[in-house]
Scaffold this motif. Sequence first.
Motif, PDB file in Angstrom:
ATOM      1  N   LYS A   1       8.863 -12.115   1.939  1.00  0.00           N
ATOM      2  CA  LYS A   1       8.054 -11.411   0.948  1.00  0.00           C
ATOM      3  C   LYS A   1       8.877 -10.327   0.261  1.00  0.00           C
ATOM      4  O   LYS A   1       9.657  -9.618   0.914  1.00  0.00           O
ATOM      5  N   THR A   2       8.655 -10.205  -1.061  1.00  0.00           N
ATOM      6  CA  THR A   2       9.330  -9.171  -1.842  1.00  0.00           C
ATOM      7  C   THR A   2       8.290  -8.367  -2.630  1.00  0.00           C
ATOM      8  O   THR A   2       7.425  -8.934  -3.315  1.00  0.00           O
ATOM      9  N   PHE A   3       8.364  -7.056  -2.464  1.00  0.00           N
ATOM     10  CA  PHE A   3       7.521  -6.151  -3.242  1.00  0.00           C
ATOM     11  C   PHE A   3       8.423  -5.402  -4.233  1.00  0.00           C
ATOM     12  O   PHE A   3       9.493  -4.897  -3.862  1.00  0.00           O
ATOM     13  N   LYS A   4       7.938  -5.287  -5.485  1.00  0.00           N
ATOM     14  CA  LYS A   4       8.669  -4.551  -6.519  1.00  0.00           C
ATOM     15  C   LYS A   4       7.710  -3.603  -7.198  1.00  0.00           C
ATOM     16  O   LYS A   4       6.515  -3.872  -7.338  1.00  0.00           O
ATOM     17  N   GLY A   5       8.256  -2.428  -7.604  1.00  0.00           N
ATOM     18  CA  GLY A   5       7.391  -1.490  -8.304  1.00  0.00           C
ATOM     19  C   GLY A   5       8.128  -0.265  -8.782  1.00  0.00           C
ATOM     20  O   GLY A   5       9.368  -0.151  -8.637  1.00  0.00           O
ATOM     21  N   ASN A   6       7.358   0.657  -9.368  1.00  0.00           N
ATOM     22  CA  ASN A   6       7.913   1.886  -9.936  1.00  0.00           C
ATOM     23  C   ASN A   6       7.568   3.082  -9.046  1.00  0.00           C
ATOM     24  O   ASN A   6       6.497   3.135  -8.412  1.00  0.00           O
ATOM     25  N   ILE A   7       8.467   4.072  -9.076  1.00  0.00           N
ATOM     26  CA  ILE A   7       8.208   5.365  -8.442  1.00  0.00           C
ATOM     27  C   ILE A   7       8.494   6.449  -9.471  1.00  0.00           C
ATOM     28  O   ILE A   7       9.602   6.522 -10.028  1.00  0.00           O
ATOM     29  N   ALA A   8       7.513   7.241  -9.751  1.00  0.00           N
ATOM     30  CA  ALA A   8       7.707   8.358 -10.689  1.00  0.00           C
ATOM     31  C   ALA A   8       8.060   9.603  -9.872  1.00  0.00           C
ATOM     32  O   ALA A   8       7.322   9.968  -8.950  1.00  0.00           O
ATOM     33  N   ILE A   9       9.181  10.233 -10.207  1.00  0.00           N
ATOM     34  CA  ILE A   9       9.583  11.479  -9.554  1.00  0.00           C
ATOM     35  C   ILE A   9       9.294  12.615 -10.517  1.00  0.00           C
ATOM     36  O   ILE A   9       9.744  12.610 -11.672  1.00  0.00           O
ATOM     37  N   VAL A  10       8.495  13.570 -10.045  1.00  0.00           N
ATOM     38  CA  VAL A  10       8.124  14.717 -10.856  1.00  0.00           C
ATOM     39  C   VAL A  10       8.633  15.964 -10.175  1.00  0.00           C
ATOM     40  O   VAL A  10       8.195  16.312  -9.068  1.00  0.00           O
ATOM     41  N   ASN A  11       9.590  16.670 -10.802  1.00  0.00           N
ATOM     42  CA  ASN A  11      10.158  17.896 -10.236  1.00  0.00           C
ATOM     43  C   ASN A  11       9.661  19.121 -11.025  1.00  0.00           C
ATOM     44  O   ASN A  11       9.285  19.024 -12.169  1.00  0.00           O
TER      45      ASN A  11
ATOM     46  N   PRO B   1       0.829  -1.209   0.000  1.00  0.00           N
ATOM     47  CA  PRO B   1       0.000   0.000   0.000  1.00  0.00           C
ATOM     48  C   PRO B   1       0.867   1.264   0.000  1.00  0.00           C
ATOM     49  O   PRO B   1       1.060   1.919   1.029  1.00  0.00           O
ATOM     50  N   SER B   2       1.384   1.603  -1.172  1.00  0.00           N
ATOM     51  CA  SER B   2       2.313   2.732  -1.264  1.00  0.00           C
ATOM     52  C   SER B   2       1.899   3.666  -2.400  1.00  0.00           C
ATOM     53  O   SER B   2       1.152   3.294  -3.302  1.00  0.00           O
ATOM     54  N   THR B   3       2.422   4.891  -2.360  1.00  0.00           N
ATOM     55  CA  THR B   3       2.235   5.823  -3.471  1.00  0.00           C
ATOM     56  C   THR B   3       3.153   5.416  -4.626  1.00  0.00           C
ATOM     57  O   THR B   3       4.174   4.734  -4.415  1.00  0.00           O
ATOM     58  N   ASN B   4       2.794   5.830  -5.864  1.00  0.00           N
ATOM     59  CA  ASN B   4       3.644   5.456  -6.998  1.00  0.00           C
ATOM     60  C   ASN B   4       4.353   6.655  -7.617  1.00  0.00           C
ATOM     61  O   ASN B   4       4.974   6.541  -8.670  1.00  0.00           O
ATOM     62  N   TYR B   5       4.221   7.814  -6.971  1.00  0.00           N
ATOM     63  CA  TYR B   5       5.005   8.958  -7.455  1.00  0.00           C
ATOM     64  C   TYR B   5       5.192   9.938  -6.303  1.00  0.00           C
ATOM     65  O   TYR B   5       4.449   9.932  -5.319  1.00  0.00           O
ATOM     66  N   ILE B   6       6.212  10.825  -6.508  1.00  0.00           N
ATOM     67  CA  ILE B   6       6.446  11.905  -5.546  1.00  0.00           C
ATOM     68  C   ILE B   6       6.763  13.171  -6.333  1.00  0.00           C
ATOM     69  O   ILE B   6       7.281  13.101  -7.470  1.00  0.00           O
ATOM     70  N   SER B   7       6.421  14.293  -5.734  1.00  0.00           N
ATOM     71  CA  SER B   7       6.741  15.590  -6.345  1.00  0.00           C
ATOM     72  C   SER B   7       7.377  16.443  -5.257  1.00  0.00           C
ATOM     73  O   SER B   7       6.712  17.253  -4.606  1.00  0.00           O
ATOM     74  N   PRO B   8       8.653  16.259  -5.006  1.00  0.00           N
ATOM     75  CA  PRO B   8       9.335  16.888  -3.860  1.00  0.00           C
ATOM     76  C   PRO B   8       9.639  18.370  -4.061  1.00  0.00           C
ATOM     77  O   PRO B   8      10.802  18.777  -4.181  1.00  0.00           O
TER      78      PRO B   8
ATOM     79  N   LEU C   1      16.756  14.520  -7.638  1.00  0.00           N
ATOM     80  CA  LEU C   1      16.892  13.631  -8.784  1.00  0.00           C
ATOM     81  C   LEU C   1      16.056  14.148  -9.942  1.00  0.00           C
ATOM     82  O   LEU C   1      15.029  14.808  -9.742  1.00  0.00           O
ATOM     83  N   PRO C   2      16.501  13.867 -11.155  1.00  0.00           N
ATOM     84  CA  PRO C   2      15.724  14.340 -12.307  1.00  0.00           C
ATOM     85  C   PRO C   2      14.385  13.630 -12.410  1.00  0.00           C
ATOM     86  O   PRO C   2      14.208  12.526 -11.909  1.00  0.00           O
ATOM     87  N   THR C   3      13.465  14.304 -13.061  1.00  0.00           N
ATOM     88  CA  THR C   3      12.162  13.703 -13.297  1.00  0.00           C
ATOM     89  C   THR C   3      12.348  12.434 -14.116  1.00  0.00           C
ATOM     90  O   THR C   3      13.141  12.378 -15.056  1.00  0.00           O
ATOM     91  N   GLY C   4      11.583  11.399 -13.698  1.00  0.00           N
ATOM     92  CA  GLY C   4      11.685  10.133 -14.411  1.00  0.00           C
ATOM     93  C   GLY C   4      11.146   8.992 -13.590  1.00  0.00           C
ATOM     94  O   GLY C   4      10.606   9.171 -12.489  1.00  0.00           O
ATOM     95  N   ASN C   5      11.296   7.779 -14.135  1.00  0.00           N
ATOM     96  CA  ASN C   5      10.839   6.569 -13.460  1.00  0.00           C
ATOM     97  C   ASN C   5      12.011   5.924 -12.729  1.00  0.00           C
ATOM     98  O   ASN C   5      13.124   5.801 -13.268  1.00  0.00           O
ATOM     99  N   TYR C   6      11.718   5.466 -11.545  1.00  0.00           N
ATOM    100  CA  TYR C   6      12.684   4.775 -10.701  1.00  0.00           C
ATOM    101  C   TYR C   6      12.050   3.471 -10.224  1.00  0.00           C
ATOM    102  O   TYR C   6      10.828   3.284 -10.295  1.00  0.00           O
ATOM    103  N   TYR C   7      12.893   2.581  -9.717  1.00  0.00           N
ATOM    104  CA  TYR C   7      12.398   1.248  -9.359  1.00  0.00           C
ATOM    105  C   TYR C   7      12.783   0.927  -7.914  1.00  0.00           C
ATOM    106  O   TYR C   7      13.857   1.327  -7.449  1.00  0.00           O
ATOM    107  N   TYR C   8      11.898   0.194  -7.247  1.00  0.00           N
ATOM    108  CA  TYR C   8      12.199  -0.160  -5.847  1.00  0.00           C
ATOM    109  C   TYR C   8      12.065  -1.660  -5.634  1.00  0.00           C
ATOM    110  O   TYR C   8      11.306  -2.339  -6.346  1.00  0.00           O
ATOM    111  N   VAL C   9      12.818  -2.150  -4.664  1.00  0.00           N
ATOM    112  CA  VAL C   9      12.680  -3.527  -4.154  1.00  0.00           C
ATOM    113  C   VAL C   9      12.558  -3.421  -2.633  1.00  0.00           C
ATOM    114  O   VAL C   9      13.468  -2.911  -1.964  1.00  0.00           O
ATOM    115  N   PHE C  10      11.440  -3.891  -2.164  1.00  0.00           N
ATOM    116  CA  PHE C  10      11.112  -3.785  -0.717  1.00  0.00           C
ATOM    117  C   PHE C  10      10.844  -5.203  -0.238  1.00  0.00           C
ATOM    118  O   PHE C  10       9.877  -5.843  -0.695  1.00  0.00           O
TER     119      PHE C  10
END
Length: 429
Positions: A419-429, A346-353, A405-414
Amino acid sequence: MTKQFMKKTKYLILIIILLKLSTLSFGQAPTTWSINPSAFQYQMTVTSKANIACIDLADTNNYIAAFVGSQCRGLVKTKTAVGNSKLGLLTIKSNVVSGEKVAFKIYRYSTNTISNFLDSMVFVQGTQHGTLTNPIMLYTNHAPTDIAITTHTILENTPPSTPIATLSAIDIDPGTIFTYSLTSGQLGNIGFSINGNKLVLDSTLNNEPDSIKIIEIIVDDNGGCTYVETFTLNIIRTNEAPVNIIIDTLFVTEDNEPNFHLSKIKTLDNDNPDYFKYSLVLGSGDEDNSQFEIQDSSLYILDKANYDVKEVYHVRVRTTDVGGLSFEKAFDIIVIDVAGNSIPLPSTNYISPNGDGKNDYWKIENVLIYKGFSLQIFDQFGQVIYDVPNNYNNEFDGKFNGNALPTGNYYYVFKNEKKTFKGNIAIVN
């Protein structure tokens, strides 16, 4: 007449003389107890009964004498029988019409002793005191007439060996020394003792099974008389702390709805009725208190449970009664696995810092239950830009070495060992 006969006669006469002397010395009132009736003008009569150490005397050979000062003014043998009583019909003489104080003594034949009576009266010419059916009682000692106790109440759960009341007695005789004890025939006396003039509790009492205790106390004076009295003691209920907490349902099936009602909470308490407030408290077994909430007497789990993430929750609950007494207990709440069920992270898939307070960090809902998980975040080239071995707490803000970090797609392994969760994080600056 033979010499042998004369010898026997002498012995017989000697025995008769000795018996006569014995009767005069042991069976008669003292020689100083004598009175010349003709020497006095006035008289009054007293029908009397003698009592020594609270025992009515029944010997017809006793003498009762009346004295004014050291002068005997009347003497009578207690030979008048009325039922089982032996009375003395005493005539008392005086040369004064009234006002002289008359005291009384008794000669007791069986013990050859003289005793003073405590009772006295004032001489009054021509009066009659007492009757055959209601004689004047003359006592060498008066019995106590009452026992007083400072309290008739005992607080339940009073510790054993506690003095709970002070005893006192009433006796008209001055200088009386009292000794108190519990009678042997009263069942209610079990659990009590007496130390001096203190009633002592020897056992723990509880109001619920028995709200009263009936005890029986005897007081002895120092003159051979006693008095017995029964007392009812009320066992007063006091507030007792709760003794246990019961939660009927100690499991939750994973993927539950948020704010899911888990169970009612109950309290065991010796007080009936009683009312309780429940709370989650710090202490041993409180690790997951933040995952739950108590409303009234109901326990709720706030977020979804996931067996792959956390198999057991640990909470500590306190119950507090209306008197402020409490009891605490730790509970383990088991998560039930659903076969084939896969719950996404249950996580967000993007951030706009950009610092506007919205989506500035990559967040996982209820991140506290993921304490054992490691987190790695990669850029599109596979470079690790963020690495936390455990206890991630929603701190990733889209920066690497302090730079955005520049705007773009990033990947995580949690992941953890299960248990392993994998997914994308979009960073929007």
